[in-house]
Design an enzyme around this catalytic site. Sequence first.
Site, short mmCIF file in Angstrom:
data_model
loop_
_atom_site.label_atom_id
_atom_site.label_comp_id
_atom_site.label_asym_id
_atom_site.label_seq_id
_atom_site.Cartn_x
_atom_site.Cartn_y
_atom_site.Cartn_z
N LYS A 1 -13.35 25.55 28.22
CA LYS A 1 -12.43 25.02 29.24
C LYS A 1 -12.72 25.78 30.52
O LYS A 1 -12.27 26.90 30.74
CB LYS A 1 -10.98 25.26 28.77
CG LYS A 1 -9.96 24.26 29.27
CD LYS A 1 -9.84 24.15 30.76
CE LYS A 1 -8.98 25.23 31.38
NZ LYS A 1 -9.05 25.24 32.87
N CYS B 1 -13.61 40.97 38.82
CA CYS B 1 -12.62 41.78 38.12
C CYS B 1 -12.90 43.27 38.25
O CYS B 1 -12.00 44.08 38.24
CB CYS B 1 -12.61 41.38 36.65
SG CYS B 1 -14.26 41.25 35.96
N GLU C 1 -4.03 43.87 41.91
CA GLU C 1 -5.36 43.29 42.07
C GLU C 1 -5.29 42.22 43.16
O GLU C 1 -4.56 41.24 43.04
CB GLU C 1 -5.81 42.66 40.74
CG GLU C 1 -7.22 42.10 40.82
CD GLU C 1 -7.71 41.55 39.49
OE1 GLU C 1 -6.97 40.80 38.83
OE2 GLU C 1 -8.85 41.89 39.11
#
Length: 501
Positions: free
Chosen positions: A192, A302, A399
Amino acid sequence: MTAESNGKLTLKKMIPEIKFTKLFINGEFVDSISGKTFETIDPRTEEVIAKVAEGSKEDIDLAVKAARDAFDNGPWPRFSGAQRRKMMMKLADLIDENTEELAALDTIDGGKLFHYGKIIDVPGAAETFRYYAGAADKIHGDTLKMSTDYQAYTLLEPVGVVGHIIPWNFPIQMFAMKVAPALAAGCTMIVKPAEQTPLSALFYAHLTKLAGIPDGVVNVVNGYGTIAGSALTSHMNVDKVCFTGSTKVGRLVMQAAAMSNLKQVTLELGGKSPIIIFDDAELDRAVQLALIGNLYNKAKICAAGSRVFVQEGIYEEFLNKLEEKVKSWVVGDPFDQDTQQGPQIEKKQYNKILSYIEQGKKEGATLLSGGKPVGKGGYYIEPTIFTDVEDDMIIAKEEIFGPVMSILKFKTIDEVISRANATTYGLVAGVITNNLNTANTVSRSIRAGSIWINCYFVFDRDTPFGGYKMSGYGRDMGMEGLSKYLHVKTVATPIYNTPWL
Ligand code: NAI
Ligand code: MG
């Protein structure tokens, strides 16, 4: 600082032909059952590139059925490792043959640098398939000497049907990083992709078919996370979900697994990683690493080193050099060879980053450079550097996933270790020093999955990657990246015909 600082960006209309927009289920490109589509846009211009079939629960059901059948009854898990290797090698060659087209798809769909795509992302994906293809025929268990009159051996068996949910920041590499080891292990799968970057995964799906990988082994269902993604994570016939994305959704993935069939879950969830620069560091190198660590892939990564700790003895000199260096950082059209930073992925992220910048100013951090959008139209933001950042400011804690660097001053090694660890995340850390003892001490004291000494972003197929704490668990890449797709089965038998006790 930017390709065009006068408010205009000249964009190249290098739109590759969009060949695949449907769902890929059981070896065929098909419309969604509902007939629904969604638009994917070009973040350079905010224009619609294509309408893509939108998968929902019913489409996920069909894809899982295909993958389940391919696993329970099909040849893929029953092939020898050598047979799987051969097809995966062929797939890698096909990726190499289509490098430009694949790189261009992620440039228009995700704003990624085209020249990096051609030399890093796409060839890297091909190499990832080769790396795990080479491992496919070396999946062995152990022979176990037992304390009783028995012997045992272990078999490593594929975990079954896997759901891969991937984000938009590295569509090509994430696809390879997750699909390649799962294929080598003998699993079947449903991918996905992120709704922001649905295109390249469909091209890969087409290549899996050309490589001879049997129908139903790799399925690709595009669609929204809350619909298609959550149908996958809560499906009773999916044995494992591998997820990369936000911490918020990571929690939902675990919850869905717990409330359905207790499927295995691995999570890679981002971070707020420190780069620690000591007084004895080679200064030019430290400046370069801090810049790359914060701006590579427009900071959509990340592992971004978004908390840069600089020791007090070099603090001022470091800032001067950094300020000078960032002036030549080129923001612009990702198809341009000279561009170092393309547009952000979408309006939501773009606005989120700009609001973090406002937050930084409000909290009293000093803006050393950047802070504003670039051009009119498209999601371009200047590389932004804050100094005098304090640990408890929001920009130092959350973040941002955008080109915003926070610089923090420190005095001692003990102090910086404790401050670097004072985060809920634990993905990576950078250490810049010429003192071996300092490098060793910091490496062993930081609770994070990767430590990069005098370097940054050293991703490699050989090196396991993943987090401590709320950066997730489980590892991609390396042999750990393969073992998470394998069950260990123990088979025991008596050595002698001893009477049953
Ligand atoms: P996200 O976590 O919502 O999306 C990542 C993937 O998860 C996409 O494929 C999405 O469709 C899917 N998803 C979303 N909701 C889901 C659900 N309920 N069940 C199953 N799948 C679901 O991330 P988003 O909103 O695109 O970005 C938000 C923030 O997440 C970023 O600002 C960044 O901080 C972080 N992020 C971290 C990434 C990483 O590499 N660790 C990658 C992308 C985002
Ligand atoms: Mg897009």
